[in-house]
Design an enzyme around this catalytic site. Sequence first.
Site, PDB file in Angstrom:
ATOM      1  N   GLY A 168       0.799  -1.230   0.000  1.00 61.34           N
ATOM      2  CA  GLY A 168       0.000   0.000   0.000  1.00 61.34           C
ATOM      3  C   GLY A 168       0.826   1.271   0.000  1.00 61.34           C
ATOM      4  N   GLN A 209       3.838  -8.816  -5.374  1.00 65.24           N
ATOM      5  CA  GLN A 209       2.568  -9.426  -5.732  1.00 65.24           C
ATOM      6  C   GLN A 209       2.304  -9.153  -7.213  1.00 65.24           C
ATOM      7  OE1 GLN A 209       0.178  -6.214  -3.233  1.00 65.24           O
ATOM      8  NE2 GLN A 209      -1.252  -7.512  -4.303  1.00 65.24           N
ATOM      9  N   GLY A 229      -5.029  -6.978  -4.616  1.00 67.45           N
ATOM     10  CA  GLY A 229      -5.417  -7.306  -3.246  1.00 67.45           C
ATOM     11  C   GLY A 229      -4.468  -8.330  -2.635  1.00 67.45           C
ATOM     12  N   HIS A 230      -4.503  -8.440  -1.276  1.00 69.14           N
ATOM     13  CA  HIS A 230      -3.516  -9.314  -0.638  1.00 69.14           C
ATOM     14  C   HIS A 230      -3.843 -10.796  -0.737  1.00 69.14           C
ATOM     15  CE1 HIS A 230      -6.487  -8.675   2.465  1.00 69.14           C
ATOM     16  NE2 HIS A 230      -6.005  -7.500   2.827  1.00 69.14           N
ATOM     17  N   ASP A 262       0.733  -2.008   8.531  1.00 72.79           N
ATOM     18  CA  ASP A 262       0.251  -0.847   9.301  1.00 72.79           C
ATOM     19  C   ASP A 262      -0.509  -1.252  10.568  1.00 72.79           C
ATOM     20  OD1 ASP A 262      -2.189  -1.712   8.344  1.00 72.79           O
ATOM     21  OD2 ASP A 262      -2.633   0.077   7.180  1.00 72.79           O
ATOM     22  N   LYS A 295      -4.837   3.619   9.854  1.00 71.76           N
ATOM     23  CA  LYS A 295      -5.424   3.872   8.529  1.00 71.76           C
ATOM     24  C   LYS A 295      -5.605   5.366   8.282  1.00 71.76           C
ATOM     25  CE  LYS A 295      -6.128  -0.556   7.724  1.00 71.76           C
ATOM     26  NZ  LYS A 295      -5.200  -1.254   6.827  1.00 71.76           N
TER      27      LYS A 295
END
Length: 511
Positions: free
Chosen positions: A119, A193, A224-225, A255, A398
């Site tokens: 991210g 990724q 996405g993860h 995070d 966040k």
Amino acid sequence: MADNREARTKIRSHQRTPSGSRDFKEATKRDALARLEVELERLVGALPECRRNHVEKELRGFKNLFSRFLAEQGPSVTWEKIQKLPEGAVIDYSTLETPTTDNIHHMLDKLVVVKLNGGLGTSMGCKGPKSVIQVRNDLTFLDLTVQQIEHLNKTYKCNVPLVLMNSFNTDEDTQKVIHKYKGLKLDIYTFNQSCHPRINRESLLPIAKNPDVHSDIEAWYPPGHGDFYESFNNSGLLQKFIKEGRTYCFISNIDNLGATVDLNILNLLLNPEQKASSEFVMEVTDKTRADVKGGTLIQYEDKLRLLEIAQVPKEHVDDFKSVSQFKFFNTNNLWAKLDAIRRVVDQGSLNMEIIVNNKSLPDGVNVIQLETAVGAAMKCFDGGIGVNVPRSRFLPVKKTSDLLLVMSNLYSLSHGSLVMSSQRMFPTTPLVKLGDNHFAKVKEFLNRFATVPDLIELDHLTVSGDVTFGRKVALKGTVIIIANHGDRIDIPSGAVLENKIVSGNLRILDH
């Protein structure tokens, strides 16, 4: 050849006889997949020979995702089929045994720590990877993670490796940063990724004109993860760690400052009593009113699985948000067995629910991104369980409101881990809401506090409008500060606000 095939596809689609709406939908889906294959072939064909194999692998994963997206009909969960969580499906953390010190060294040598590092910090007004935002004592998320693992390795004379899953957005900057950790006692590995093409919502075709991601970065996205399993396997690191005799990986968001290696959970996995070891553990914690949108654990078709709000039929969203019906939510701290990851990838049985993310690009084009969540793979593993962990293991940053908490005297720092102050009367964190217009970006947020206020006795803080805080301010109970449009409120140095509402216009100037 690709052009001819595209022409044939177009001709075929015009020769069809009119059909019912279901036949029509099926026909357009078949066409969409055929046309997508042509486009992907074109993109791969434009690559130099040395890069084709790797990109073909990634795009094969994308094509699989896309064909599943086309095939899906209706919600992925039939609400009436959700079963009650069986006895023992979620273990209470307080019942776990603490391993003996002489055993810890051997246990840790079987572990790999994975941090999801794909991210960017853009939502908080920062450039580059989110992991390099400073969160405490001039230390970044990455600094704190490295400190934690180095401390483990030194304390227990072991060698737990740190693995970062980067994206094409974060890889280059991350590689530069990790050079500074060279002299420390830990091995850091990275892999990327996948990189998938964004799809035009109308035509269902990739918007990418060429395969060079960085020349047209808006045309590509990290999916996405949930992509972790395939990419970890493709990187060769999975096989390397299995060969070294490692058995589990601990996966978490970089995070989440509460996601430290937990020796009691590792002990549960490596030394299970009375039952076979679990291939997959999801850490969940008690849901509060602030977490009603978080994914939860359900029993479905006799298997534990993750239920996200996006999968819930509209008429049941209120049920999903109910704290009494669904007590837990997913922290995204996950433990997975390495040889089981290899098995499900080799079998091709990772059928995680697809998250359709609709976006509008700066040029006005509407696109869709097909993504998956790493926790959704739970149903693909054997013997999955949940562990209900203390709230302290879920401390994500966040927004700047989260940053205010972790920078404050609520916590102290110990070897990279945040520890809540013993002066806090109860273990829950205060609920903090800071107005987006003046506090959303990190730089602006920092300029509004001469020093971070004392929050030890705070329950709830709402700040809206043009508000600044002087030095050594203390906030207690419920504090609401609202500056009306055009007004400004300066909270003076040394002020103690307890159960106060401050509104209107307040400026105290130095004489």
